[in-house]
Design a protein around this motif. Structure first.
Motif, short mmCIF file in Angstrom:
data_model
loop_
_atom_site.label_atom_id
_atom_site.label_comp_id
_atom_site.label_asym_id
_atom_site.label_seq_id
_atom_site.Cartn_x
_atom_site.Cartn_y
_atom_site.Cartn_z
N CYS A 361 0.86 -1.18 0.00
CA CYS A 361 0.00 0.00 0.00
C CYS A 361 0.90 1.23 0.00
O CYS A 361 2.10 1.13 0.21
CB CYS A 361 -0.96 0.01 1.20
N ARG A 362 0.31 2.41 -0.23
CA ARG A 362 1.11 3.62 -0.36
C ARG A 362 1.59 4.17 0.97
O ARG A 362 2.54 4.94 1.01
CB ARG A 362 0.28 4.70 -1.10
N HIS A 363 0.92 3.78 2.04
CA HIS A 363 1.31 4.27 3.37
C HIS A 363 1.26 3.13 4.39
O HIS A 363 0.44 3.15 5.32
CB HIS A 363 0.38 5.41 3.81
N PRO A 364 2.12 2.14 4.26
CA PRO A 364 2.09 1.03 5.22
C PRO A 364 2.45 1.48 6.64
O PRO A 364 2.01 0.88 7.62
CB PRO A 364 3.15 0.06 4.67
N ASN A 365 3.25 2.55 6.76
CA ASN A 365 3.58 3.07 8.10
C ASN A 365 2.33 3.58 8.80
O ASN A 365 2.19 3.45 10.02
CB ASN A 365 4.64 4.17 8.01
N TYR A 366 1.38 4.15 8.05
CA TYR A 366 0.11 4.59 8.64
C TYR A 366 -0.68 3.39 9.17
O TYR A 366 -1.31 3.46 10.22
CB TYR A 366 -0.74 5.33 7.61
N PHE A 367 -0.65 2.30 8.40
CA PHE A 367 -1.37 1.09 8.82
C PHE A 367 -0.81 0.57 10.15
O PHE A 367 -1.55 0.22 11.07
CB PHE A 367 -1.28 0.03 7.73
N GLY A 368 0.52 0.52 10.25
CA GLY A 368 1.12 0.10 11.51
C GLY A 368 0.79 1.03 12.65
O GLY A 368 0.51 0.60 13.77
N ASP A 369 0.78 2.33 12.36
CA ASP A 369 0.42 3.33 13.36
C ASP A 369 -1.00 3.10 13.88
O ASP A 369 -1.27 3.22 15.08
CB ASP A 369 0.51 4.72 12.73
N TYR A 393 -10.03 9.39 15.76
CA TYR A 393 -9.50 10.66 15.27
C TYR A 393 -8.27 10.42 14.39
O TYR A 393 -8.10 11.05 13.34
CB TYR A 393 -9.15 11.57 16.46
N PHE A 394 -7.42 9.50 14.83
CA PHE A 394 -6.17 9.24 14.12
C PHE A 394 -6.45 8.69 12.73
O PHE A 394 -5.73 9.00 11.77
CB PHE A 394 -5.33 8.27 14.94
N LEU A 395 -7.48 7.86 12.60
CA LEU A 395 -7.86 7.32 11.30
C LEU A 395 -8.23 8.46 10.35
O LEU A 395 -7.77 8.51 9.20
CB LEU A 395 -9.03 6.35 11.45
N VAL A 396 -9.03 9.40 10.83
CA VAL A 396 -9.44 10.54 10.00
C VAL A 396 -8.22 11.39 9.64
O VAL A 396 -8.05 11.82 8.50
CB VAL A 396 -10.49 11.39 10.74
N LEU A 397 -7.34 11.61 10.63
CA LEU A 397 -6.14 12.41 10.39
C LEU A 397 -5.26 11.78 9.32
O LEU A 397 -4.77 12.46 8.40
CB LEU A 397 -5.35 12.55 11.70
N MET A 399 -6.09 9.60 7.01
CA MET A 399 -6.75 9.63 5.70
C MET A 399 -6.59 11.01 5.06
O MET A 399 -6.37 11.13 3.85
CB MET A 399 -8.23 9.27 5.85
N HIS A 400 -6.68 12.07 5.88
CA HIS A 400 -6.49 13.42 5.36
C HIS A 400 -5.04 13.63 4.92
O HIS A 400 -4.78 14.23 3.87
CB HIS A 400 -6.88 14.45 6.43
N ARG A 401 -4.10 13.14 5.71
CA ARG A 401 -2.69 13.26 5.34
C ARG A 401 -2.40 12.52 4.04
O ARG A 401 -1.65 12.99 3.19
CB ARG A 401 -1.80 12.71 6.45
N GLN A 402 -3.01 11.33 3.90
CA GLN A 402 -2.80 10.55 2.69
C GLN A 402 -3.36 11.30 1.48
O GLN A 402 -2.74 11.31 0.40
CB GLN A 402 -3.49 9.19 2.84
N VAL A 424 0.44 0.28 -7.21
CA VAL A 424 0.19 0.21 -5.76
C VAL A 424 -1.17 0.86 -5.53
O VAL A 424 -1.28 2.06 -5.29
CB VAL A 424 1.30 0.93 -4.96
N SER A 425 -2.21 0.07 -5.62
CA SER A 425 -3.57 0.62 -5.65
C SER A 425 -4.15 0.93 -4.28
O SER A 425 -5.01 1.81 -4.15
CB SER A 425 -4.50 -0.35 -6.38
N TYR A 426 -3.71 0.22 -3.23
CA TYR A 426 -4.29 0.46 -1.91
C TYR A 426 -3.57 1.61 -1.22
O TYR A 426 -2.36 1.77 -1.34
CB TYR A 426 -4.22 -0.81 -1.06
N ARG A 427 -4.35 2.39 -0.47
CA ARG A 427 -3.82 3.62 0.11
C ARG A 427 -3.16 3.39 1.47
O ARG A 427 -2.01 3.74 1.68
CB ARG A 427 -4.93 4.65 0.24
N ILE A 428 -3.92 2.80 2.41
CA ILE A 428 -3.39 2.63 3.78
C ILE A 428 -3.51 1.17 4.24
O ILE A 428 -2.52 0.61 4.71
CB ILE A 428 -4.12 3.55 4.78
#
Length: 433
Positions: A361-369, A393-397, A399-402, A424-428
């Motif tokens: 995915c494009r932001h695997p670090n976000y997924f771990g977070d 809240y963190f999920l929304v944050l 998604m906005h950052r992505q 790489v089609s998946y975002r988070i």
């Protein structure tokens, strides 16, 4: 007043985020209000977490109309203690040894230098804290729990002061402004941040606030909550609170140990320093992210070995993904590729990772977070949704950052970014989002 005259270097910002000045004014007012609301709405002194719905508005209305309530938000002792804490962090930055490293090249061709000693500051602070508690007992470190509201007020006041200082000072001298914070609207620019890297000499205000006063205070708050619970339970602390303390202290320690990685993030390279970052760093992070620890002071949950092991597994899985993904990214940015990851060439002459964690995915670090954030809330059980506020809240944050990152990358890479998104089609979250 000598605002920079180089309009090519500091062009006027044409677009707005957060719905423009009305949206940023709303956020400016609502962020401090939310911090207070999470205290009064999830506290043993307010009738539960949350209180009974039928009593929330009547009691809130009475409080807001009572001058004594507003006076109670200010605590002289807490304000003095917070000021001492902030000065201590500044002194540590100056006094403690640390390497100087260069950040990314800015659009004026310069590379700003940053002093690296945040982890050393954490170690010194933990040594002092543990020594204090061992010498004087847990009761001596319950100050933060007892003066919570006053400390929130002090941190918000510091955030407002820094936001105003950086906004006003941005009009003096030849400053490099943030591309997104130069609209000419004072409400919007104060919130977003007009100047990119506000500094006093070699002291960089933005990077200092990102890693030191708020993050280390977050750990101290958790320790204070554990001390308060220990006092109430005759020296014992529940396994649920130990888990929260361990998870969050590990997260902070990891961030400070890997301090150089922050200098490639959007906060440092792109965003200006205004009220948005100052209140986030100094008030929101320590006092909102520690909500689970404060809840567990009076809701004393014993998880048992099975539930403890399962929650530990969730957190360690998240940490493994988070650290593995960031490690791959940092290696790649430093010209290394120890795992021989596949890359995609771009017309800019740079490459994009398309395998390993960054191929999933494009932001695997976000997924771990997000997995770690969930693990911090799970020890509180499921009696209230309030303790899951952070992960929501963190999920929304994120998604906005992505979304912001996608916009920036599309401007940067053009057609190549569209090709990359097909690879790489998946975002988070792989296979989900």
């Amino acid at each position: 007043m000598a605002d920079t005259k180089n309009t090519d270097l500091n062009p006027r910002t044409k677009g707005y985020e957060f719905l423009g000045p009305p949206g940023t004014l709303f956020i400016t007012l609502s962020v401090p209000a939310t911090i207070y609301a999470l205290y009064f709405g999830c506290s043993e002194h307010s009738g539960g977490c949350p209180p009974q719905l039928a009593t929330i508005w009547p009691s809130t209305k009475i409080s807001l109309q009572n001058p004594e309530f507003w006076k109670s938000l200010w605590d002289k002792d807490a304000a003095v203690m917070y000021l001492i804490w902030y000065i201590y962090c500044v002194v540590c930055w100056f006094v403690l040894p640390g390497d100087w490293i260069e950040g990314t090249t800015m659009r004026d061709g310069r590379r700003k230098k940053y002093k690296i000693n945040a982890f050393t500051t954490l170690l010194l602070t933990m040594g002092i804290t543990i020594g204090w508690i061992m010498r004087f007992g847990p009761q001596s470190f319950t100050f933060i729990y007892e003066h919570w509201v006053g400390l929130v007020t002090a941190s918000v006041s510091m955030s407002i002061f820094q936001g105003l200082y950086c906004y006003i000072s941005s009009f003096f001298g030849d400053k490099l402004l943030a591309l997104g914070g130069n609209t000419g609207n004072p409400i919007y620019d104060f919130f977003i941040g007009r100047v990119l890297n506000p500094s006093i000499g070699s002291f960089d205000i933005k990077s200092f606030n990102e890693l030191r006063p708020g993050l280390i205070l977050w750990v101290l708050i958790d320790i204070s909550m554990a001390c308060e619970q220990a006092v109430r339970r005759g020296g014992k602390v529940t396994d649920s609170l130990w888990l929260v303390l361990f998870f969050q202290a590990l997260y902070v320690a990891d961030g400070l140990y890997n301090e150089p990685a922050i200098f490639t993030t959007m906060d440092i390279t792109t965003d200006g320093f205004g009220f948005m970052l100052s209140v986030g760093d100094l008030a929101w992070v320590p006092f909102v992210y520690s909500l689970q620890a404060r809840y567990l002071v009076y809701k004393q949950i014993e998880l048992g070995p099975v539930h403890t092991a399962l929650i530990l597994l969730v957190n360690l899985t998240g940490y493994w993904i988070f650290r593995g993904a960031n490690g791959e990214k940092n290696d790649f940015r430093n010209g290394k590729n120890p795992r021989n990851l596949k890359t995609m060439d771009t017309k800019r002459g740079t490459k994009l990772l398309i395998s390993g964690w960054w191929g999933m995915c494009r932001h695997p670090n976000y997924f771990g977070d997000l997995l770690m954030a969930l693990a911090w809330s799970l020890p509180t059980g499921f009696e209230t949704p309030v303790t899951y506020f952070y992960v929501s809240y963190f999920l929304v944050l994120l998604m906005h950052r992505q979304y912001r990152d996608d916009e920036n990358c599309e401007k940067k890479y053009g057609e190549d970014w569209h090709k990359y998104k097909q690879l790489v089609s998946y975002r988070i979250v792989p296979y989900i989002y």
